[in-house]
Design an enzyme around this catalytic site. Structure first.
Site, short mmCIF file in Angstrom:
data_model
loop_
_atom_site.label_atom_id
_atom_site.label_comp_id
_atom_site.label_asym_id
_atom_site.label_seq_id
_atom_site.Cartn_x
_atom_site.Cartn_y
_atom_site.Cartn_z
N HIS A 1 20.09 2.42 -1.92
CA HIS A 1 18.94 3.61 -1.31
C HIS A 1 17.51 3.01 -2.41
O HIS A 1 16.43 2.84 -1.81
CB HIS A 1 18.91 4.55 -2.22
CG HIS A 1 17.25 5.38 -2.00
ND1 HIS A 1 17.15 6.14 -1.23
CD2 HIS A 1 17.28 6.15 -3.44
CE1 HIS A 1 16.31 6.93 -1.93
NE2 HIS A 1 16.42 7.17 -3.08
N GLN B 1 21.06 0.78 -6.50
CA GLN B 1 21.58 2.30 -6.02
C GLN B 1 21.46 2.79 -4.85
O GLN B 1 21.52 2.80 -3.81
CB GLN B 1 20.62 3.42 -7.22
CG GLN B 1 20.46 5.08 -6.50
CD GLN B 1 19.53 5.26 -7.44
OE1 GLN B 1 18.50 5.61 -7.20
NE2 GLN B 1 19.82 5.93 -8.82
N ALA C 1 0.45 -1.47 -0.04
CA ALA C 1 -0.40 -0.12 -0.12
C ALA C 1 1.13 1.20 0.23
O ALA C 1 0.73 2.32 0.52
CB ALA C 1 -1.47 0.30 1.10
N GLY D 1 2.68 3.96 -2.69
CA GLY D 1 2.31 4.49 -4.27
C GLY D 1 1.97 3.26 -5.19
O GLY D 1 0.35 4.17 -5.44
N HIS E 1 22.36 6.19 -3.23
CA HIS E 1 22.41 7.38 -2.86
C HIS E 1 22.82 8.42 -2.26
O HIS E 1 23.71 7.89 -1.57
CB HIS E 1 20.81 7.46 -2.25
CG HIS E 1 20.04 9.13 -2.17
ND1 HIS E 1 20.83 10.41 -2.31
CD2 HIS E 1 18.91 9.76 -2.95
CE1 HIS E 1 19.78 10.91 -2.34
NE2 HIS E 1 18.61 10.85 -3.13
N PHE F 1 17.10 18.58 -11.28
CA PHE F 1 17.73 17.27 -10.14
C PHE F 1 18.24 16.47 -10.95
O PHE F 1 18.54 16.75 -12.37
CB PHE F 1 16.37 15.98 -10.10
CG PHE F 1 15.39 16.28 -8.95
CD1 PHE F 1 14.79 16.85 -8.41
CD2 PHE F 1 15.62 14.85 -8.14
CE1 PHE F 1 14.70 16.88 -7.40
CE2 PHE F 1 15.41 14.22 -6.93
CZ PHE F 1 15.14 15.32 -6.13
N ARG G 1 18.91 4.13 -11.51
CA ARG G 1 17.66 5.08 -11.75
C ARG G 1 18.06 6.89 -11.63
O ARG G 1 18.62 7.00 -10.52
CB ARG G 1 16.85 4.93 -10.69
CG ARG G 1 15.46 5.91 -10.86
CD ARG G 1 14.03 4.84 -9.57
NE ARG G 1 14.49 5.18 -8.45
CZ ARG G 1 15.08 6.31 -7.57
NH1 ARG G 1 14.59 7.53 -8.07
NH2 ARG G 1 15.64 6.21 -6.15
N ARG H 1 22.77 9.51 -9.76
CA ARG H 1 23.32 9.54 -8.25
C ARG H 1 24.70 8.25 -8.92
O ARG H 1 25.33 8.50 -7.88
CB ARG H 1 22.63 8.41 -8.26
CG ARG H 1 21.02 9.66 -7.72
CD ARG H 1 19.42 8.85 -6.66
NE ARG H 1 18.95 9.93 -6.39
CZ ARG H 1 18.07 9.64 -6.37
NH1 ARG H 1 17.24 8.23 -5.89
NH2 ARG H 1 17.32 10.90 -5.83
N THR I 1 17.48 14.54 0.33
CA THR I 1 16.88 14.90 -1.28
C THR I 1 17.61 15.01 -2.47
O THR I 1 19.00 16.32 -1.77
CB THR I 1 15.48 15.09 -1.07
OG1 THR I 1 15.27 15.73 -2.26
CG2 THR I 1 15.85 16.88 -0.71
N GLU I 2 18.04 14.47 -3.60
CA GLU I 2 18.72 15.66 -4.34
C GLU I 2 18.40 16.70 -5.17
O GLU I 2 18.37 17.70 -5.38
CB GLU I 2 18.55 14.44 -5.59
CG GLU I 2 19.03 14.62 -7.01
CD GLU I 2 19.62 13.52 -7.26
OE1 GLU I 2 19.47 12.40 -7.63
OE2 GLU I 2 19.06 13.59 -9.15
N LEU J 1 17.88 9.67 4.09
CA LEU J 1 18.07 10.32 3.12
C LEU J 1 17.70 11.89 2.76
O LEU J 1 16.89 12.20 3.68
CB LEU J 1 16.42 9.95 2.78
CG LEU J 1 15.95 10.88 0.65
CD1 LEU J 1 17.19 10.36 -0.24
CD2 LEU J 1 15.43 10.29 -0.14
N SER K 1 11.51 7.81 -9.60
CA SER K 1 10.42 5.81 -8.99
C SER K 1 9.52 6.93 -8.65
O SER K 1 8.39 5.48 -8.80
CB SER K 1 11.30 5.91 -7.63
OG SER K 1 11.70 6.70 -6.62
N LEU K 2 9.19 7.72 -8.13
CA LEU K 2 7.90 8.26 -8.01
C LEU K 2 7.17 8.09 -9.57
O LEU K 2 6.04 8.07 -9.20
CB LEU K 2 7.49 10.32 -6.91
CG LEU K 2 8.35 9.89 -5.59
CD1 LEU K 2 8.74 11.38 -5.39
CD2 LEU K 2 7.60 9.00 -4.83
#
Lengths: 254, 583
Positions: free
Chosen positions: B349, B236, B12, B14, B238, B116, B391, B282, B250-251, B248, B396-397
Site C-alpha cells: 500500500h 506498509q 499532480a 495531493g 494495508h 481510525f 504510517r 496497520r 478503507t480502514e 483498497l 498520508s492525506l
C-alpha cells in the site's frame, strides 16, 4: 480483419478455476500508419471475474505491445479507461468479463465517441476538459474565512453527494447524442460539475454559473435522452441533476 | 523544446497540487508536470479520511496526535516532523474546507470525524474520533478540490509528460527533462526550484492497492545519481485489500465498527491488540491476519484471506458512509457488505521511505545535513520521516497537504531570492541515451514477463514477514532481472503515444526501487513497525534507532552502499521516549 491466435491466459489459472475462451475485437487506428480504423481480433483466455481491463492489458503485454489506451487505478476511481465495450460506454476496469461475454463469445472494444482518436482507444481529452473549465469549476467565496470551518448542515452537504462523486471519466458526455452532433455543447459532465457548486450553500458564484449554463452551449441543449445516466460508472443520476440545473436557471436561483 | 519556470512541480496528486498552489501564491511562475491527467492521480483512491485534532466530536489535542504518530511509527518517526505535522494539519484541514471540500458533517454542521487505526486519546488510552472524512472518498475530494483551486489559480499543466531526468550539477538542481507522450519529443525544463511529488512505487509487488502508474520514477532517478533513498525497508501492507485483487478497503470500515473474523467467526484481533482490537495500527493488523492464515484459520478456497464483517451495522451507514467500498465489493466480488462477510487480505500500500528531506521539503544528499540546492520533495515520494517505521491511517492525506504546502512555500521563497542557474551542457543526453537503449535493444526478453517475476518475487521474499535467507535470494533475483532488463527491446517504433516505451522505462525505475528496498531490508537486523524479521524478532533500539540511507554504488552496479542518519528523538516542545508498542 486480422486475427491473432496464440491463446494465452490473463492470469495463471489455479486448478479448478473456470476459464473462458474469448475473442477480443479491438478497433485499432494509428493516424501515422492507417487511413482508417480497422478491427483486430485477439484470442484470449480469461476468468469470468477478470476485468475487461485485465484482458486488454494481457493483449498489450503479451500479444500486441503497440496497442494504446489509458489506464491507471484499476478500480474505477481515476476515470482513465473509459471505452465503448460491447457498444456501451464503460470503464474497462469496472466491467467484468462475465457481464459482457460467455465462453466462446466476443468482447468488442472501441474508443469513446465524439472526441478525436489519437491512437487506438486513446482520444483527445482536451475539449472535454475545456468544457469542464468553462463552468468555473472551483469554489468561490470571497468573504473572509472563519477561523474554523464554515458551518453546513448534513442535509446541505448531502446536496453535493451525487455531483461531487464525478471522476471526469467522460463516459456521460461521450454517450450524449447532442454532444456528438454539436461539439460546442458543454455536455453532461460539465453540467454535473456546475451542479456541484451551484448547490453548495457556501459558494457565492451561483449566478455567474447559471449565466454560463443559460447560453446556447449550455443546459438547454439537453434533450433528456438519459444516455448519460445509463453510461455513468458511478451511478450518478445525471439527467436528474441536469433537470435541477435547468430549474435553477429558469428561476434564477438554486 | 525548451521551457523556463521559476518553480516546477513533478506530480499532480495531493502533494504536487498543494505545492503548486502555494508556490503560485508566492508570486513566482509555476508549472506542474504529470504523467497522467491531474484528476487521475492516485490520491483519488484514498478513502477513509484525514486525521486532525479538531475535537469536533470528542476532546482531542495535537499532542495526542503527535504521540500516536510517533508510537505508530515505532519511534523511528522524526519527532520534530511529527510536531510540525500534528499542529499544521488542523489548520490545513480548515483550509481545505475553505477551498470548498465537501466534508461529511456532524449534526451541528461541523466537519465530521470518525475513528481510525492507532489514533487515540490521552496518549493511548482509547480510540478517538479524529479522522475528518468526505464519505469514503476523502482522497477523491482532496484531489478534485486541489485541482479545482489550481484551475482557479491558472497553474500551467503539462499533462502526460514523463520526467526522464533531473538536472543536478554541483549540488544544485537546474531543471529537468521530460518526454511528451503524444509526440515522443524530449523537453528541457529550466527552473530555479523543482518540487518532486510523484508518489510511491507499490507496483513492485504483485498484490497492491496502487495504480499501474506507481512505479517509483523519481525515486529511481534520484537514486541513479548516487543520492540516497531513506528507510526503503519500511513498506506498509494495508490489512484490508479485496481478496485476490488488492483493491483498497478503507480502514474507515473498521472505524465505523467493522470486525475482522477468521474461518470460525472469531474476532481474532482481541488476541493481538486487546485494548483497541480491530483499530490497531496497520502493521499489527496485517501481521495478525497473516498469522491467522498461516495457522490455518483463513477463509476462501485457498484459505488465504479473512473476513470483514459489517452485517451488524445499519444499512444507511454501509451505503452512506461506506458507499465506495460497498460498490467495490458488489462490483468485484459480487458480495453485498449489508448481508455478506467480505473476504480481504493484506495488500502492498504505502512507502514510508523515499527521497530524504528536511522539514521544509529540501532534498538531502546524505545523512549528515548535506542537501541539493533548489530541489524539494513531498508526499509519498518523500521521506521527511513523519511515518517512521509504520504510517498511521489518514496520515498520508495529512502528509500531502502539510508537507506539500511547506515545499511549495519554501521552494517559492528560494526561487524569489536566486537567479536562474546555468543549464548543464547536453542536458538531454542521458535521457536520449535511456530512450535510445530501449528502442535499439535487440533482445527478445519481454518487459511484462520481467515485471511479473519482479512483482511475484518481491511479494514472496520482501513481504509482510521477512528473513535473511529469502532476502539474500531476492538481492540475487533483482540483479538477474536487471541483467535481463538490459536486453529488453521495445517493438513499437512509433513516436505518437508509445506506451510500450513508457512501460519499459517504468520497469527500469521499479527495479531500482526494489534493489534499494531489498538491500535496506536485508541490512536491518531487527523488527520494527512494518519491517518484521522472523530471524530478528525483537526491536533493537541500541543498534537500530537510526534511519537507513541506501546509495547506489555508481562504480559497481547492483551494489548498494548503506549509510545512516540519526532519528530526531525530540520535537520542538514535546518528546516521547521509546517504549514497547502495545495497544
Amino acid at each position: 480483419m486480422t486475427q491473432m491466435t496464440a491463446p494465452t491466459s490473463t492470469s495463471a489459472a489455479p486448478v479448478g478455476v473456470l476459464m473462458l475462451n474469448l475473442k477480443v475485437k479491438i478497433l485499432r487506428f494509428d493516424p501515422d500508419k492507417d487511413k482508417k480504423a480497422h478491427w483486430t481480433t485477439y484470442d484470449v483466455e480469461a476468468q469470468p471475474g477478470d476485468r475487461v481491463l485485465d484482458v486488454i492489458n494481457h493483449v498489450k503485454w503479451y500479444l500486441e505491445p503497440s496497442l494504446t489506451f489509458r489506464r491507471s487505478c484499476m478500480h474505477g476511481i481515476c476515470g482513465s479507461d473509459a471505452m465503448l465495450i460491447n457498444g456501451r460506454n464503460r470503464l474497462a476496469c469496472k466491467t467484468l468479463v462475465r457481464d459482457v461475454a460467455k465462453n466462446g463469445g466476443t468482447i468488442t472494444v472501441e474508443p469513446i465517441r465524439g472526441l478525436k482518436v489519437e491512437k487506438d482507444l486513446l482520444v483527445d481529452m482536451e475539449p472535454f476538459f475545456d468544457s469542464y473549465k468553462a463552468i468555473m469549476p472551483y469554489f468561490i467565496n470571497e468573504s473572509p474565512a472563519p477561523a474554523t470551518e464554515r458551518v453546513q448542515s448534513e442535509e446541505q452537504a448531502e446536496r453535493m453527494a451525487h455531483s461531487s462523486n464525478c471522476i471526469l471519466c467522460a463516459c456521460c458526455t461521450t454517450s450524449c447524442p447532442i454532444f456528438w452532433v454539436n461539439g460546442s455543447y458543454l455536455g453532461p459532465a460539465a453540467i454535473v460539475q456546475a451542479h456541484r457548486f451551484i448547490f453548495d450553500t457556501r459558494d457565492e458564484a451561483t449566478h455567474q454559473r447559471l449565466g454560463i449554463l443559460n447560453q446556447n452551449t449550455g443546459v438547454w441543449r439537453c434533450r433528456t435522452a438519459y444516455n448519460c445516466t445509463e453510461a455513468c460508472p458511478r451511478d450518478i443520476p445525471i439527467t436528474q441533476l441536469i433537470e435541477e440545473v435547468k430549474r435553477a436557471v429558469m428561476y434564477g436561483q438554486a | 523544446m525548451h521551457h523556463r519556470y521559476d518553480v516546477l512541480v513533478v506530480g499532480a496528486g495531493g502533494a504536487g497540487l498543494m505545492a503548486a498552489l502555494y508556490a503560485a501564491k508566492g508570486n513566482v511562475s509555476v508549472a506542474c508536470i504529470s504523467k497522467l491527467y491531474p484528476t487521475r492521480s492516485h490520491t483519488g483512491a484514498a478513502q477513509g479520511g484525514i486525521g486532525a485534532a479538531l475535537g469536533n466530536v470528542q476532546e482531542d489535542h495535537w499532542e495526542w496526535h503527535m504521540f500516536d504518530t510517533v508510537k505508530g511509527g515505532d519511534y523511528l518517526t522524526d519527532q520534530d516532523a511529527a510536531e510540525v505535522f500534528a499542529k499544521d494539519i488542523i489548520d490545513a484541514v480548515y483550509e481545505l474546507e475553505h477551498m470548498g471540500l465537501p466534508f461529511s458533517r456532524t449534526p451541528e454542521g461541523k466537519i465530521a470525524q470518525r475513528k481510525f487505526g492507532g489514533h487515540t486519546r490521552d496518549f493511548g488510552k482509547a480510540a478517538v474520533e479524529r479522522s475528518c472524512y468526505a464519505k469514503d472518498r476523502t482522497g477523491h475530494m482532496i484531489l478534485q478540490t486541489l485541482y479545482q483551486q489550481n484551475v482557479k489559480a491558472g497553474t500551467t499543466f503539462f499533462n502526460e509528460f514523463h520526467v526522464t531526468d533531473l538536472l543536478i550539477e554541483d549540488g544544485r538542481c537546474r531543471g529537468l527533462v521530460a518526454y511528451e507522450l503524444s509526440t515522443g519529443e524530449l523537453h528541457t525544463f529550466h527552473a530555479k526550484a523543482v518540487i518532486l511529488a510523484a508518489g510511491g512505487y507499490g507496483r513492485v509487488f504483485k498484490i497492491t492497492s496502487n495504480a499501474l502508474t506507481l512505479t517509483g520514477d523519481l525515486m529511481s532517478i534520484y537514486y541513479r545519481k548516487g543520492l540516497p533513498l531513506e528507510d526503503m525497508e519500511f513498506y506498509q501492507f494495508h490489512p484490508t485489500g479485496l481478496a485476490k485483487l488488492g483493491i483498497l478497503v478503507t480502514e474507515g470500515i473498521r472505524g465505523e465498527g467493522g470486525i475482522l473474523r477468521n474461518d470460525s467467526g472469531e474476532r481474532f484481533m482481541e488476541r493481538y491488540a486487546p485494548t483497541i482490537k480491530d483499530l490497531a495500527p496497520r502493521d499489527i493488523v496485517s501481521r495478525s491476519i497473516i498469522t491467522e492464515i498461516r495457522e490455518g484459520r483463513g477463509v476462501g478456497r485457498d484459505k488465504d484471506a479473512v473476513n470483514i464483517d459489517l452485517t451488524h451495522l445499519p444499512r444507511e451507514v454501509i451505503e452512506g458512509k461506506l458507499a465506495e467500498i460497498t460498490d467495490l465489493a458488489r462490483t468485484y466480488l459480487g458480495m453485498d457488505p449489508v448481508k455478506d462477510l467480505v473476504p480481504i487480505q493484506p495488500t502492498a500500500h504505502y512507502a514510508m521511505g523515499g527521497i530524504p528531506t528536511d522539514l521544509n521539503g529540501l532534498c538531502l544528499s546524505d545523512g549528515s545535513g548535506g542537501s541539493i540546492e533548489g530541489l524539494y520533495a513531498a508526499g509519498e515520494q518523500a521521506c521527511v520521516s513523519l511515518h517512521g517505521a509504520n504510517r498511521l491511517g489518514t496520515n498520508s492525506l495529512g502528509d500531502l497537504v502539510v508537507f506539500g504546502r511547506r515545499a511549495g512555500i519554501y521552494a517559492a521563497q528560494y526561487a524569489r531570492q536566486v537567479e536562474y542557474p546555468d543549464m548543464p551542457e547536453g542536458a538531454q543526453r542521458d535521457s536520449q541515451d535511456l530512450l535510445d537503449r530501449l528502442r535499439d535493444a535487440s533482445g527478445k526478453d519481454n518487459a511484462a514477463a520481467i515485471r511479473k517475476e519482479l512483482q511475484e518475487s518481491m511479494m514472496n521474499n520482501v513481504g509482510i514477514f521477512r528473513n535473511g535467507k529469502d532476502m539474500e535470494k531476492q538481492v540475487g533475483i533483482v540483479q538477474e532481472l536487471k541483467a535481463r532488463y538490459r536486453n529488453v527491446s521495445v517493438s513499437d517504433p512509433s513516436r505518437r503515444y508509445n506506451s510500450e516505451l513508457i512501460e519499459a522505462m517504468e520497469l527500469g525505475f521499479m527495479l531500482d526501487c526494489a534493489e534499494a528496498m531489498t538491500s535496506s531490508a536485508l541490512n536491518r537486523t531487527e523488527s520494527r513497525g512494518a519491517h518484521d524479521r522472523e530471524d530478528y524478532a525483537e526491536r533493537d533500539d541500541t543498534n537500530w534507532l537510526k534511519h537507513t540511507m541506501a546509495y547506489k554504488d555508481l562504480n559497481n552496479d547492483g551494489n548498494v552502499v548503506i549509510g545512516y542518519k540519526p532519528v530526531a528523538l525530540k520535537g520542538f516542545t514535546r518528546a516521547f521516549e521509546p517504549k514497547p508498542r502495545v495497544y
